[in-house]
Design an enzyme around this catalytic site. Sequence first.
Site, PDB file in Angstrom:
ATOM      1  CG  ASP A  86       5.910   3.734   0.453  1.00 39.51           C
ATOM      2  OD1 ASP A  86       4.708   3.508   0.209  1.00 39.51           O
ATOM      3  OD2 ASP A  86       6.289   4.466   1.390  1.00 39.51           O
TER       4      ASP A  86
ATOM      5  CE1 TYR B 186      -2.229   3.266   2.664  1.00 38.48           C
ATOM      6  CE2 TYR B 186      -3.590   2.666   0.805  1.00 38.48           C
ATOM      7  CZ  TYR B 186      -3.292   3.531   1.834  1.00 38.48           C
ATOM      8  OH  TYR B 186      -4.058   4.671   2.025  1.00 38.48           O
TER       9      TYR B 186
ATOM     10  CE  LYS C 162       2.761   5.074   8.001  1.00 38.16           C
ATOM     11  NZ  LYS C 162       1.361   5.019   8.455  1.00 38.16           N
TER      12      LYS C 162
HETATM   13  P1  KE4 Z   1      -0.557   8.481   4.546  1.00 40.96           P
HETATM   14  O1  KE4 Z   1      -1.113   9.163   3.302  1.00 40.96           O
HETATM   15  O2  KE4 Z   1      -1.626   7.663   5.269  1.00 40.96           O
HETATM   16  O3  KE4 Z   1       0.184   9.420   5.470  1.00 40.96           O
HETATM   17  O4  KE4 Z   1       0.552   7.433   4.051  1.00 40.96           O
HETATM   18  C1  KE4 Z   1       0.211   6.470   3.097  1.00 40.96           C
HETATM   19  C2  KE4 Z   1       1.197   5.323   3.186  1.00 40.96           C
HETATM   20  C3  KE4 Z   1       2.164   5.211   2.205  1.00 40.96           C
HETATM   21  N1  KE4 Z   1       3.074   4.211   2.235  1.00 40.96           N
HETATM   22  C4  KE4 Z   1       3.064   3.295   3.232  1.00 40.96           C
HETATM   23  C5  KE4 Z   1       4.083   2.198   3.230  1.00 40.96           C
HETATM   24  C6  KE4 Z   1       2.091   3.375   4.265  1.00 40.96           C
HETATM   25  O5  KE4 Z   1       2.090   2.444   5.248  1.00 40.96           O
HETATM   26  C7  KE4 Z   1       1.138   4.403   4.240  1.00 40.96           C
HETATM   27  C8  KE4 Z   1       0.034   4.524   5.283  1.00 40.96           C
HETATM   28  N2  KE4 Z   1      -0.050   3.454   6.214  1.00 40.96           N
HETATM   29  C9  KE4 Z   1      -1.342   3.190   6.775  1.00 40.96           C
HETATM   30  C10 KE4 Z   1      -1.196   1.984   7.720  1.00 40.96           C
HETATM   31  N3  KE4 Z   1      -1.409   0.761   7.038  1.00 40.96           N
HETATM   32  C11 KE4 Z   1      -1.932   4.386   7.464  1.00 40.96           C
HETATM   33  C12 KE4 Z   1      -3.169   4.111   8.296  1.00 40.96           C
HETATM   34  C13 KE4 Z   1      -4.406   4.643   7.638  1.00 40.96           C
HETATM   35  O6  KE4 Z   1      -4.584   4.481   6.411  1.00 40.96           O
HETATM   36  O7  KE4 Z   1      -5.232   5.208   8.405  1.00 40.96           O
END
Ligand code: KE4
Length: 427
Positions: A239, A144, A267
């Site tokens: 990523d 993801y 994060k």
């Molecule tokens: P954000 O747009 O949520 O800040 O980041 C997206 C993203 C991109 N790449 C990786 C490897 C990620 O894990 C994420 C976001 N992670 C999720 C947890 N599985 C955030 C939690 C959520 O979607 O509320």
Amino acid sequence: MNNARSHELFTRASQLLPGGVNSPVRAFKSVGGEPFFAQRAEGAYLFDVDGNRYVDYVGSWGPMIAGHAHPQVLAAVERTMRDGLSFGVPNALEVAMAEEIVKIVPSCAMVRMVNSGTEATLSAIRVARGATGRSRIVKFEGCYHGHGDSFLVKAGSGVMTLGLPNSPGVPSALADLTLTLPYNDFDAATKLFDEVGGEIAGLIIEPIVGNANCILPREGYLQHLRELCSKHGALLIFDEVMTGFRVALGGAQALYGIEPDLSTFGKIIGGGMPVGAYGGRRDLMSQVAPAGPIYQAGTLSGNPVAMAAGLATLALIQAPGFHAELERRTHTLCDGLEAAAREAGVAFHTTRAPGMFGLYFREGPVETFEDAKASDTARFNRFFHGMLERGVYLAPSAFEAGFMSSAHGEAEIALTLDAARAAFAAL
Ligand code: KE4
């Protein structure tokens, strides 16, 4: 467990917010039941609006590596916010953050701050497409990268694994440009690059998968992808939104000794405030506006308060031995969970990286997305609620990773293992 106030809030929220939440995974849809609402958090603990306390293994999905409400992070935020919340003109903290990232991640000669991991990844593939003049990108099933259209794609049928939209609103014309590979499959990657390598702008991967539960790369796999990208003129994009600054100070690229062309972050570098970043080779990043023609912008990018929280967090994790201790505690937790499952005769397996882990209700090993999907998710869901009732909050999905922080000490791990022994026995 009393959850009257959370229930009342969720009932109201469900009328006003899609699914009652501002991000889908928070809604507990895959584990069942209703989410609790946080009142406050401190160290390894979350406290909900009904007065319940939980050892928190989600940590806001990664940012809280030094624990919630760390005094040094709060002090940095308080100090900074008194000078103003946002300027819309450059400020020194943006320079300090850029210097920290470039110092800690040698593959990044330049960086650009944005406001989420999603912005970071969609910007990174725009740079890959702009710099190479190619349109196709490669991602991996189970990985993801945020909710950018090009990533909301599932493996298509057929040898080219053409992407198919996996969300309404993603045009098939765009989804077609995303090719999907199985993670940890050397031959599939070689075959795809042999066929269309010259059309691939970039390959984006979670070097350690944290969004299909937690799956580690097989020995030599990341190097294999590095070589394929170099051979075919495609850009390798790590990523590291989740793994960055967590699995090692320099992230998975430091842990495995791979130099990607571009990297994305989020994060931890925001310490809990909205943040993302992308960076990499100078010849690539210097093509980003206004230095070059590849456009990307953001009103609150480099926000001083977010920079202050991120810088304070980066200072904390650079303490001597920080990551070694985080790794040790991750193993202590996972070893204890596996022992508790064995005592209860439950088929259970954990995967571990420093500061993050995966829980599977199946025997190991788990090396592919198929392996992960073969876990007993119904059992996970019962275990999740059994742990929640006993004061331990795991990620509310069988397909998410768990997160350790430096605030998870012996007492928190002991409490967790006591709860696990009872929860496994009750399965
Ligand atoms: P954000 O747009 O949520 O800040 O980041 C997206 C993203 C991109 N790449 C990786 C490897 C990620 O894990 C994420 C976001 N992670 C999720 C947890 N599985 C955030 C939690 C959520 O979607 O509320």
